[in-house]
Design an enzyme around this catalytic site. Structure first.
Site, PDB file in Angstrom:
ATOM      1  N   GLY C 154      10.722  -3.498   7.262  1.00  0.00           N
ATOM      2  CA  GLY C 154       9.655  -2.856   6.189  1.00  0.00           C
ATOM      3  C   GLY C 154      10.338  -2.153   5.079  1.00  0.00           C
ATOM      4  O   GLY C 154      11.689  -1.845   5.392  1.00  0.00           O
ATOM      5  N   CYS C 155       9.619  -2.002   4.161  1.00  0.00           N
ATOM      6  CA  CYS C 155      10.251  -1.461   2.911  1.00  0.00           C
ATOM      7  C   CYS C 155      10.826   0.084   3.103  1.00  0.00           C
ATOM      8  O   CYS C 155      11.863   0.403   3.026  1.00  0.00           O
ATOM      9  CB  CYS C 155       9.390  -1.251   1.686  1.00  0.00           C
ATOM     10  SG  CYS C 155       7.801  -0.472   1.964  1.00  0.00           S
ATOM     11  N   TYR C 156       9.897   0.901   3.955  1.00  0.00           N
ATOM     12  CA  TYR C 156      10.370   2.179   4.310  1.00  0.00           C
ATOM     13  C   TYR C 156      11.226   2.302   5.292  1.00  0.00           C
ATOM     14  O   TYR C 156      12.354   2.912   5.044  1.00  0.00           O
ATOM     15  CB  TYR C 156       8.987   2.992   4.719  1.00  0.00           C
ATOM     16  CG  TYR C 156       8.108   3.463   4.004  1.00  0.00           C
ATOM     17  CD1 TYR C 156       8.135   4.346   2.661  1.00  0.00           C
ATOM     18  CD2 TYR C 156       6.754   3.327   4.103  1.00  0.00           C
ATOM     19  CE1 TYR C 156       7.430   4.575   1.539  1.00  0.00           C
ATOM     20  CE2 TYR C 156       5.741   3.577   3.361  1.00  0.00           C
ATOM     21  CZ  TYR C 156       6.046   4.365   2.094  1.00  0.00           C
ATOM     22  OH  TYR C 156       5.057   5.029   0.964  1.00  0.00           O
ATOM     23  N   GLU C 247      10.241   3.333  -4.206  1.00  0.00           N
ATOM     24  CA  GLU C 247       9.945   4.111  -3.395  1.00  0.00           C
ATOM     25  C   GLU C 247      10.915   5.083  -2.943  1.00  0.00           C
ATOM     26  O   GLU C 247      12.115   4.772  -3.271  1.00  0.00           O
ATOM     27  CB  GLU C 247       9.615   3.721  -1.773  1.00  0.00           C
ATOM     28  CG  GLU C 247      10.663   3.076  -1.274  1.00  0.00           C
ATOM     29  CD  GLU C 247      10.352   2.181   0.237  1.00  0.00           C
ATOM     30  OE1 GLU C 247       9.195   1.604   0.134  1.00  0.00           O
ATOM     31  OE2 GLU C 247      11.134   2.227   1.091  1.00  0.00           O
TER      32      GLU C 247
END
Lengths: 351, 351, 351, 351
Positions: C154-156, C247
């Site tokens: 995932g991105c995080y 992010e």
């Protein structure tokens, strides 16, 4: 009893227009919010639908058919177009004391054929339509004061007509060459779920939309034609701007021989000098949406173009306030005999 | 005479804090704006510096040394830190009737060494400093009511202290493990011309700034240390968020054995249940800046973390209102014996 | 034939992740886009779904079940979680030559119970799951090169693990006190129609969301636990930021006796010195999302906190690129024996 | 040696235009960045001035007078107008091999009186001016190929002229009634520190600016007059939009008897059918800036207005790419005999 508050019911309280009516009503000294309807959110507290209103004490949302109109003095209607006609008719027929301030488009067009052409459905409350007064406050006060049903103008028409009506009436511009480039913040598209109003789609970008087909055109043409006594067709192209509130109209006009932007400014001053919410800016100062955010003000100015005989007119307002809920409350004030600025004195929020 | 308005002078009226004080004062029924100063813009109408205030009738901007303080009851000061100390001292010494509500940082720190360490210059008005009352309204009302000089907290400290003071006093959190992740809109950086606050630099991006060096830390630590009676050091990291107004604090705390987020909420309720501007949201609802924009409200909530013994505290407010000009007016109301909410009843502006 | 291009099919091409995979593939010299699927838009040209891709020559969108996988070398999957497991299994079972780069969450968690707990449904392709390699390129190259199925993080998790894995392996931070404050642009929430991602709702505001319940936590914990050989639980709180991309993770850690932020930087340098996409910024420079927009880069830095024994770690990346489609292409490059940076050399877009 | 790269020097590398030239040059296979100048930042690494370029290996910034032009093949100049004339003259006189691609306004106007009227200073390099070729690539390729000095058009003129030149040449529109409503992102105003481009001032708002005085008008009129062989005056009103990149032109035209928007589209197709960067969208599809962000593409469309004999033309491009640095590289490609799309193939970045 002198202190009794006016009880209002807000139809469509889960939309932006309805919510802004609630926001303004909360600090209006003469209003009490008696009912809030939103069919899809019926039963919920307003705070779950609009958390910024959690700090207020508000009735829970109900279905429209559950609302008790006998306990309401004024209905403010923020429903989508096409749903208001039958509801308004029902309420007005059943409750003779109720006054209805409509922020939808349903009663703005006097000609049912025009309505059907632009909205794609027949008008279903033509018996009530003749009662409807077009609620451009500054130009229609006397009729609004007596009306049971006020059809508040659309956001674009409010700005366009505040700018052009005095010019149309005074013969200050040619009516056959009016080009309106309109720009609006995204709240003008409402709170419904649409891909083009997602943050990632509308943000950091500018889009024309509804080119040659925007429904505010017939309304503008109806009023300009009446004011100028000539059938008027406008060129109108709206654009979606990456901001939440505010709209700005850049209007390109041709002037009769000998007229200048100064004549435009004079025509406005003659009409608006004492208006609390319509202001002609000093010569050379361009209106911008930042000057009106959250307030009920409309700002105007005019500039001589480099092309002889042409002028550039700029008008701006907050589409949710003077373009909708604020003007609705202004009309309510007129209808109920209150000072017109009551509850609408807030200065713009900047930055 | 009962109807006489309180005359205020706003120092630093060309900054965002000063302008928001003016915005709020305009609809405050008991205030009259008697003087506006801004040295670099002296002689100009306020409308040329802040066009959104063109609709109001305001005195022109003057130089500070031209202002007539004898005609002013309360000074609201929005000057940058480091410039206020001598001005405040001068005004307070020369005009015994004047009360001074300072929105700058100059009188917040009681220890001159701490001031010098963090602000890089010696305190130049230490004889006046003892008079200064720290203006966190909800926690200091009695002292504020009697004060001639109120040092309003910084925007971050206001939110942090409203969240943590009841917990520090009540022993609900461990004071040696407080991690504060702060996020602020760009107006918190002021109106001065800096590259990092240009639209193209701050927009569409998120930046930590002043990591381990932000000047709001000593102020927070001063108050937390006093409240908990233990020397408190915090971890504090601010971030610049692409929005104009609003700040949100996510505070990570460790709890004494047996305590939970429920105890945090209870500690708040005990203190804030009747407060008009501080609200504990329903369990599970996260505060967001959208809920407070343009208003004087501060919203709080607490969540049990997945790591046992830890909780997540969230606080939000509008940095220019409750974090500055709004709290200043709230303090002015307290000082002048007015109902504390006077002029501050506006609901948040959303969207 | 040496010049033959690798044929890719993009599943879920109507989402942001799919579209960014297409964007990157368009200038990748070794890739040819052979198929694009999007069930709800099947039959349409890509240009009607993503007008910014109108300038490219792309196959029309099809239904998944219409795609001809025999003509595809690599599938890039941008479907929502929960829909990918059966599709991946079907494709991999039926087409032994196909390799599958999954950008969804469906194969990231090795423990089916953990999957079911967090995603609320049983894992439906557990026979394929063991083949899945966790696609954090910099830490898993050898396995990725040989994998048929790569589950991109995932991105995080990508940002968090790039920052923390070297520290977990090296014992540079305490694993029992990791607090992660996460901030993401709105594209992280996808293109689905949700009220909270409308421009007017997400704009000009900051909101915590999924407090204590975000689904990226088990993935981070799985990898950190493996790296540190201790069961690790993290504190993780995400926030929605009014920007489309980007992010930033602010990670608060406690350090073993004697360790400092300098040790963190050294641990990173040891691992990442030659990495093309992971960079440790000069001491004191804070990463910001503006530095990586549109690019495949991840930036890191660490700061000693004012509280002894604590440090602040900051990591940033573009959630749609290094956090999703870019990392997927990086993995594809590894799988297909191409230089890892192929097609990913674009510099960030600023402003 | 066949593989030798073309060495470029970028003047004004601390501005947005210069930085975008660097961004594009970094992935251009035939270019090597040999020099970067920025007087106020001389001596600094590019990464401290533009952190998003930290990932590249770039020469440090120098003063202009320190640059070694003998080692440079092509100068790309992003200096502000008014400073380029003498520098270009100096470089071109002293270094006969150097070619100069100017992104400033200094060599766009062929008539020195017009230059002086609009820029408020005399032209100081009139001996070089005749060499300058107006760099609207699609309309001037042959001359650009041979030029030593190319004056790239302004951002607005690029879009306006790509839209209108084929119409002016073909007699498809009346030249005496052209109204251009221009909207630009904030990067068009440059990186200089100005109050109106601060985030808090430009954000969440729309402002007309330079009404009737914008300096791009004479340039547009020069080219339209030449193309139509009639003295042409335009009406042109620009607006500042709260986005970083992108501009959109809504052009209101009157058509000769019998002409329609279809004729406009045909005229464009005849000229642009094979162009890689200019595209006529399908009938009815409105261009928007989201479709071109970060790319070198320009999109066009035309609509019949409701007023007979009028049409609405819409053009969009990224002001920093096709409107400046991208077009400059496109011209460089033409000048150096490279395929025109080299280094410019990137698809737009959306969202």
């Amino acid at each position: 009893m002198v202190d009794a508050k006016i009880k209002i019911g807000v139809l469509g309280a889960s939309g932006y227009t309805g919510a802004d009516a609630v926001r303004l009503a909360l600090t209006h000294p003469n209003l009490e919010i008696a009912a809030l309807t939103a069919n899809t959110h019926a039963g919920k507290p307003m705070a779950t639908v609009f958390p910024h209103l959690a700090i207020a004490h508000l009735p829970d949302l109900t279905r429209i058919d559950e609302a008790d109109w006998s306990a309401v003095d004024v209905v403010m209607c923020g429903l989508p177009h096409g749903t208001t006609q039958e509801i308004a008719k029902g309420v007005l027929d059943a409750h003779k004391h109720v006054r209805f301030v409509d922020m939808s488009a349903d009663f703005r067009l006097r000609d049912p054929d025009v309505y059907e052409t632009w909205y794609g459905r027949p008008h279903t409350a033509m018996d009530v339509q003749p009662e409807a007064v077009y609620g451009l406050t500054e130009h229609n006060r006397a009729a609004i004061a007596d009306a049971r049903l006020v059809a508040c103008p659309g956001c674009y028409p409010t700005a366009v007509l505040l700018a052009l009506l005095p010019l149309a009436r005074g013969g200050v511009v040619d009516m056959d060459d009016i080009v309106i480039d309109a720009k609006s913040g995204v709240s003008g598209a409402g709170r419904g779920l649409k891909e083009n109003t997602l943050f990632c789609e509308a943000g950091e970008g500018l889009s024309p939309y509804a080119v040659t087909t925007h429904r505010h055109m017939p309304e503008i043409e109806q009023e300009l034609s009446a004011a100028s006594a000539t059938d008027t067709t406008i060129s109108f192209t709206p654009h979606l701007v990456p901001m939440s509130r505010g709209e700005l109209l850049t209007i390109y006009v041709r002037l009769p021989q000998g007229k200048t932007a100064g004549d435009i400014r004079s025509a406005w001053q003659a009409v608006y000098a004492d208006e609390p919410f319509v202001h002609v800016l000093p010569e050379g100062v361009a209106p911008s949406t930042q000057m009106v955010r959250g307030s009920n003000h409309c700002l105007l100015n005019a500039f001589d173009d480099r092309i002889a005989g042409r002028a550039i007119v700029v008008a701006t307002l907050d589409n949710l306030v003077k373009g909708s809920a604020g003007q609705a409350i202004q009309n309510l004030n007129v209808m109920m005999g209150l000072p017109e600025t009551t509850g609408l004195e807030q200065a713009p929020l900047f930055p």
